[in-house]
Scaffold this motif. Structure first.
Motif, short mmCIF file in Angstrom:
data_model
loop_
_atom_site.label_atom_id
_atom_site.label_comp_id
_atom_site.label_asym_id
_atom_site.label_seq_id
_atom_site.Cartn_x
_atom_site.Cartn_y
_atom_site.Cartn_z
N LYS A 112 0.85 -1.20 0.00
CA LYS A 112 0.00 0.00 0.00
C LYS A 112 0.88 1.24 0.00
O LYS A 112 1.72 1.42 -0.89
N ASP A 113 0.76 2.10 1.00
CA ASP A 113 1.58 3.32 1.07
C ASP A 113 2.74 3.17 2.05
O ASP A 113 3.45 4.13 2.32
N TYR A 141 4.61 -2.82 19.06
CA TYR A 141 4.26 -2.02 17.88
C TYR A 141 3.04 -2.60 17.17
O TYR A 141 2.13 -1.86 16.81
N PHE A 142 3.02 -3.91 16.97
CA PHE A 142 1.87 -4.58 16.35
C PHE A 142 1.13 -5.34 17.45
O PHE A 142 1.40 -6.51 17.72
N GLY A 165 -1.02 2.57 7.20
CA GLY A 165 -1.51 2.16 8.51
C GLY A 165 -0.80 0.92 9.00
O GLY A 165 0.17 0.44 8.40
N LEU A 166 -1.29 0.38 10.10
CA LEU A 166 -0.64 -0.78 10.69
C LEU A 166 -0.72 -2.00 9.77
O LEU A 166 0.22 -2.78 9.68
N SER A 167 -1.86 -2.19 9.09
CA SER A 167 -1.99 -3.34 8.20
C SER A 167 -1.01 -3.25 7.04
O SER A 167 -0.34 -4.23 6.69
N GLY A 226 2.38 -5.67 6.23
CA GLY A 226 2.65 -6.27 4.92
C GLY A 226 3.98 -5.83 4.35
O GLY A 226 4.69 -6.63 3.71
N ALA A 227 4.36 -4.58 4.58
CA ALA A 227 5.65 -4.09 4.09
C ALA A 227 6.81 -4.77 4.82
O ALA A 227 7.82 -5.13 4.21
N VAL A 228 6.66 -4.96 6.12
CA VAL A 228 7.71 -5.64 6.88
C VAL A 228 7.85 -7.10 6.42
O VAL A 228 8.96 -7.62 6.28
N ARG A 229 6.72 -7.76 6.18
CA ARG A 229 6.79 -9.14 5.69
C ARG A 229 7.48 -9.20 4.33
O ARG A 229 8.29 -10.11 4.07
#
Length: 206
Positions: A89-90, A114-115, A147-149, A153-156
């Motif tokens: 996403k962003d 954090y999560f 956002g957190l979601s 996804g970016a970290v994964r």
């Protein structure tokens, strides 16, 4: 006399002479020749069958030299860490990965802080579960945007890229699960004359 001749002619037509059986023998000769000519076509069919058997179920021919997958080289920095960038996403995440006890730090805080949602932590650890590398690597990540979601996804995505750079042999396993592909789904832009991308304003007839 003309009538007698005509009757004799009719007799010859109705009772043919016994010389006809000699013709089938001549007719059988071309048949044997055609059979003899058709016989050489049998090896051709066997050759085609052999070619068909050489093709695997996936439509790939097994004949000729097989091309083996080229194993990529390990990519590490001076400190022995694998670095990668993940996006969703962003959100954009920078990830550093090295062997350790399985500690994941995101923006200076532990992943459980954090999560807070378990589903987000599940998303992050999916790569380690698929490759059976749970609690074997330490991860340090900085993420911004979205956002957190989207950040999860970016970290994964970043962990997946970094893990394949540290262990290139795991690339096939991670790629098969689709973790190396950047998810192209983003928010659809707002249109003029509408409240959102598709949502229209409330209609009033009067």
């Amino acid at each position: 006399m003309a009538d007698k001749k005509s009757l004799s002619d009719l007799g010859e037509l109705t009772n043919p002479k016994p010389e006809v059986p000699a013709e089938p023998a001549a007719a059988e000769a071309p048949a044997t020749e055609t059979v003899a000519e058709a016989a050489p076509s049998a090896p051709r069919r066997e050759g085609r069958r052999d070619r068909d058997e050489a093709v695997t179920d996936h439509g790939v021919s097994t004949q000729g030299p097989q091309i083996q997958a080229v194993l990529r080289e390990q990519q590490l920095d001076k400190q022995g860490r694998a670095y990668a960038t993940g996006r969703r996403k962003d959100a954009v995440a920078r990830v550093w990965l090295k062997p350790g006890s399985g500690k994941i730090v995101v923006n200076g805080r532990d992943q459980e802080v954090y999560f807070a949602r378990p589903t987000l932590r599940l998303i992050i650890n999916q790569v380690f579960d698929v490759t059976e590398r749970r609690d074997q690597y330490d991860v340090v990540a900085t993420v911004k945007g979205g956002g957190l979601s989207g950040q999860a996804g970016a970290v994964r995505h970043g962990i997946s890229q970094a893990l394949t750079r540290y262990e290139p042999a795991l690339r096939t396993t991670v790629k098969r699960e689709g973790f190396l592909t950047r998810d192209p789904r983003v928010v659809e832009r707002k249109k003029y004359g509408k409240a959102k991308a598709r949502r229209s304003f409330q209609f009033s007839k009067r």
